[in-house]
Design an enzyme around this catalytic site. Structure first.
Site, mmCIF file in Angstrom:
data_model
loop_
_atom_site.group_PDB
_atom_site.id
_atom_site.type_symbol
_atom_site.label_atom_id
_atom_site.label_comp_id
_atom_site.label_asym_id
_atom_site.label_seq_id
_atom_site.Cartn_x
_atom_site.Cartn_y
_atom_site.Cartn_z
ATOM 1 N N HIS A 141 -1.304 -2.065 7.984
ATOM 2 C CA HIS A 141 -1.595 -3.353 7.335
ATOM 3 C C HIS A 141 -1.037 -3.374 5.907
ATOM 4 O O HIS A 141 -0.339 -4.326 5.522
ATOM 5 C CB HIS A 141 -3.115 -3.590 7.331
ATOM 6 N N HIS A 145 2.468 -5.379 3.917
ATOM 7 C CA HIS A 145 2.521 -6.172 2.680
ATOM 8 C C HIS A 145 3.806 -5.883 1.900
ATOM 9 O O HIS A 145 4.332 -6.759 1.209
ATOM 10 C CB HIS A 145 1.325 -5.847 1.776
HETATM 11 NI NI NI Z 1 -3.964 -7.335 3.264
#
Ligand code: NI
Length: 172
Positions: A141, A145
């Site tokens: 995750h 980004h």
């Molecule tokens: Ni996030």
């Protein structure tokens, strides 16, 4: 140190591919990490990537709470600068995710179950580790980004996207 505003989905900086850090041990990176720590703690997240505080650099921090089942290792905090990851095998599993840049929502996201990752911390120490389950999910995750990807872009079951306040079942 400062608690900073967190960029939300739609802001262009969250769509950029972040730049590699030249010197992980520089004073600028220490200051960035101090701000990231303080901002993450204030917001109550388990991970934060630099683009979320408007700094387009390949820097992330995360925590793995010890009470998470199935995680053989727990970290109070892990810094990863210029991370790389490899997926170990093809197996994926669904799990609930939220994101400080996508406030108030949760969605079920397929992620690789087993990964290997590398990176540096702010002391110049190389980190190399295998991870699975929640730990692997958090790393994937936060890594996303750095490549301009938010978790809804990884979802394959959009009908699981929920406002936390409306959920009527246990999301864990
Ligand atoms: Ni996030």
């Amino acid at each position: 140190m400062a608690i900073l505003k967190i960029a939300k989905m739609g802001h262009p900086i969250l769509k950029e591919v972040a730049k590699a850090v030249d010197d992980p041990t520089s004073r600028e990176i220490r200051e960035l990490l101090d701000n990231m720590r303080e901002t993450m703690a204030d917001a109550g997240g388990v991970g934060l990537a630099a683009p979320q505080i408007y700094v387009s650099l390949r820097v992330m921090i995360f925590q793995i709470p010890a009470e998470r089942e199935g995680d053989e290792m727990a970290f109070e905090e892990q810094v990863l600068i210029n991370p790389e990851l490899q997926f170990l095998g093809d197996e994926k599993e669904d799990g609930w995710e939220g994101c400080l840049s996508v406030p108030d929502l949760r969605g079920s996201v397929p992620r690789f179950t087993h990964i290997n990752y590398q990176g540096w911390d702010e002391n110049g120490k190389k980190i190399t580790r295998e991870a699975s389950g929640f730990h692997a999910r958090v790393v994937q995750h936060e890594y996303d980004h750095l490549d301009g990807i938010l978790y809804p872009m990884r979802m394959d079951k959009l009908n699981t996207l929920h406002y936390v306040s409306e959920m009527r079942f246990n999301a864990d």
